[in-house]
Design an enzyme around this catalytic site. Structure first.
Site, PDB file in Angstrom:
ATOM      1  N   SER A   1      44.341  35.787  41.856  1.00  0.00           N
ATOM      2  CA  SER A   1      45.173  36.823  42.471  1.00  0.00           C
ATOM      3  C   SER A   1      46.446  36.173  43.001  1.00  0.00           C
ATOM      4  O   SER A   1      47.240  35.666  42.212  1.00  0.00           O
ATOM      5  CB  SER A   1      44.398  37.544  43.589  1.00  0.00           C
ATOM      6  N   THR A   2      46.655  36.129  44.307  1.00  0.00           N
ATOM      7  CA  THR A   2      47.878  35.586  44.891  1.00  0.00           C
ATOM      8  C   THR A   2      48.056  34.119  44.479  1.00  0.00           C
ATOM      9  O   THR A   2      47.188  33.290  44.722  1.00  0.00           O
ATOM     10  CB  THR A   2      47.814  35.675  46.423  1.00  0.00           C
TER      11      THR A   2
ATOM     12  N   HIS B   1      44.911  39.896  39.297  1.00  0.00           N
ATOM     13  CA  HIS B   1      45.326  41.136  39.950  1.00  0.00           C
ATOM     14  C   HIS B   1      46.807  41.394  39.684  1.00  0.00           C
ATOM     15  O   HIS B   1      47.671  40.713  40.233  1.00  0.00           O
ATOM     16  CB  HIS B   1      45.084  41.055  41.454  1.00  0.00           C
TER      17      HIS B   1
ATOM     18  N   ASP C   1      37.303  38.955  45.975  1.00  0.00           N
ATOM     19  CA  ASP C   1      36.946  39.394  44.631  1.00  0.00           C
ATOM     20  C   ASP C   1      36.478  38.191  43.815  1.00  0.00           C
ATOM     21  O   ASP C   1      37.118  37.145  43.807  1.00  0.00           O
ATOM     22  CB  ASP C   1      38.165  40.050  43.968  1.00  0.00           C
TER      23      ASP C   1
ATOM     24  N   MET D   1      43.881  36.095  47.575  1.00  0.00           N
ATOM     25  CA  MET D   1      43.375  36.596  48.849  1.00  0.00           C
ATOM     26  C   MET D   1      42.210  37.540  48.619  1.00  0.00           C
ATOM     27  O   MET D   1      42.007  38.059  47.525  1.00  0.00           O
ATOM     28  CB  MET D   1      44.481  37.284  49.631  1.00  0.00           C
TER      29      MET D   1
END
Length: 377
Positions: A195-196, A222, A318, A315
């Site tokens: 993600s991030t 994401h 998940d 973050m």
């Protein structure tokens, strides 16, 4: 173009040391709307609000911001030009690129992530959508909190231009990491969740693995739909891997890399001797669609203990539930370490849950993956 000073919202106490945010957008209306969103949070302050990249560069040192929300298209100096100048002034500042969901802006955002931006947030296309956009507000606030916290950790122990009571509070001891043995079965599939900070980490990892990957690889990052198409193209061009957005109903092939398209969960089904990719528009999980968890659960069902999973920077948590399914089926889960993660949320969740067989710096994940895949082949 206006420039705001320190926030004085009531209800905050001097020792709270809120996360400090600089807003950079050529629309005063947009800046005002975002400011009101942020001022509703007691742990975040808008310390500067400027209308172009040049004003952001000249004002960053004075604002001492933790997070910069940076628009892409602006007069005088655009966001992509301002980004390296901001990072030169403060290498630890976390920059969130803000852009509308166009193909051009998606391409620019990917370039910005490669150039050091920490994350991006897609802006609604209309002001009325921005003012009423609960999803946008939730995503922006969550990313500011997460990245602001990461910035504070990065600056821990370094001289700071400000000192506050919060910096003197004792830190909680980190959760211990207990590793489990890696699977001794051959690896038939590689799964990656991120993600991030994920696009940068993905490109680094996949370049390290190289184009001769002999198993199918499934990636959930994401991102919204327009962005995932651009990311798949960047992966293919920069790594030599055969990478594309996954298509519903296609048969998974060794040596190919499948990226979950934005707004769809990517799941895998076994049909006789074939493994088939399915795209699922069911409810978001962990506020995300695509989500890592459904991908990993389906891979554990389809491949059992022959799954190798890498959870990269991001973050939230998940990948934790899906990682447990992989581990329970006898597969192997590894995580990126905290020092090399932009945000140690997703990898930290699996690392401290007892399901990981290794927690590694990003540069060491590719050799580990290559060794695991090639060991029994």
């Amino acid at each position: 173009m206006d420039k705001g000073g320190p926030n004085t919202t009531t209800g905050r106490q001097a020792g709270d040391d809120p996360i400090r945010v600089m807003l950079v957008d050529d629309s005063a209306v947009v800046r005002g709307l975002i400011t009101r969103m942020i001022e509703a949070e007691t742990d975040i302050d808008v310390v500067a609000s400027v209308g172009n990249g040049q004003l952001a560069v000249s004002g960053l040192a004075r604002a001492d911001a933790d997070v910069v929300v940076l628009d892409i298209e602006m007069p005088v100096m655009d966001g992509l030009t301002a980004l390296p100048k901001l990072l030169e002034i403060d290498p630890d500042v976390k920059v969130i690129m803000a852009s509308t969901l166009t193909l051009r802006n998606a391409e620019v955002s990917i370039r910005a992530l490669q150039a050091g931006a920490a994350d991006y947030v897609p802006k609604p296309t209309a002001t009325r959508d921005l003012s009423g956009g609960n999803d946008f507000r939730r995503e922006l606030i969550e990313k500011i909190r997460s990245l602001g916290g990461a910035r504070r950790k990065a600056r821990a122990g370094r001289p700071s231009r400000r000192a506050t009571p919060r910096t003197l509070l004792p830190k909680l001891p980190p959760k211990p990491i207990v590793l489990r043995a890696a699977s001794t079965m051959s690896v038939d599939v590689l799964a990656i969740g991120s993600s991030t900070g994920g696009p940068q980490a993905l490109l680094s990892l996949l370049r390290g693995i190289g184009p001769n990957l002999r198993v199918p690889t499934f990636i959930t990052q994401h991102m919204p739909a327009t962005f995932t198409a651009v990311l798949a193209d960047h992966i293919a061009r920069t790594t030599g891997l055969a990478c594309a957005e996954a298509k519903d109903g296609e048969i998974a092939m060794a040596g190919r890399t499948y990226l979950a398209p934005g707004n769809f969960h990517m799941v895998i089904e076994r049909k006789g001797v074939n493994v088939v990719v399915r795209l699922d528009s069911g409810p978001p999980e962990n506020y995300c669609r695509p989500s890592v968890d459904p991908m990993l659960r389906s891979l554990a069902r389809a491949y059992g203990g022959r799954v190798l999973t890498a959870i990269l920077t991001g973050m939230g948590s998940d990948g934790l539930v899906g990682g447990r399914a992989v581990a329970a089926a006898g597969g192997t889960v590894i995580a990126q370490d905290e020092a090399t993660s932009v945000v140690w949320g997703m990898p930290g969740a699996v690392a401290t849950d007892g399901i990981c067989s290794a927690v590694l710096p990003l540069s060491q994940i590719a050799p580990f993956v290559t060794k695991m895949i090639g060991r029994a082949r």
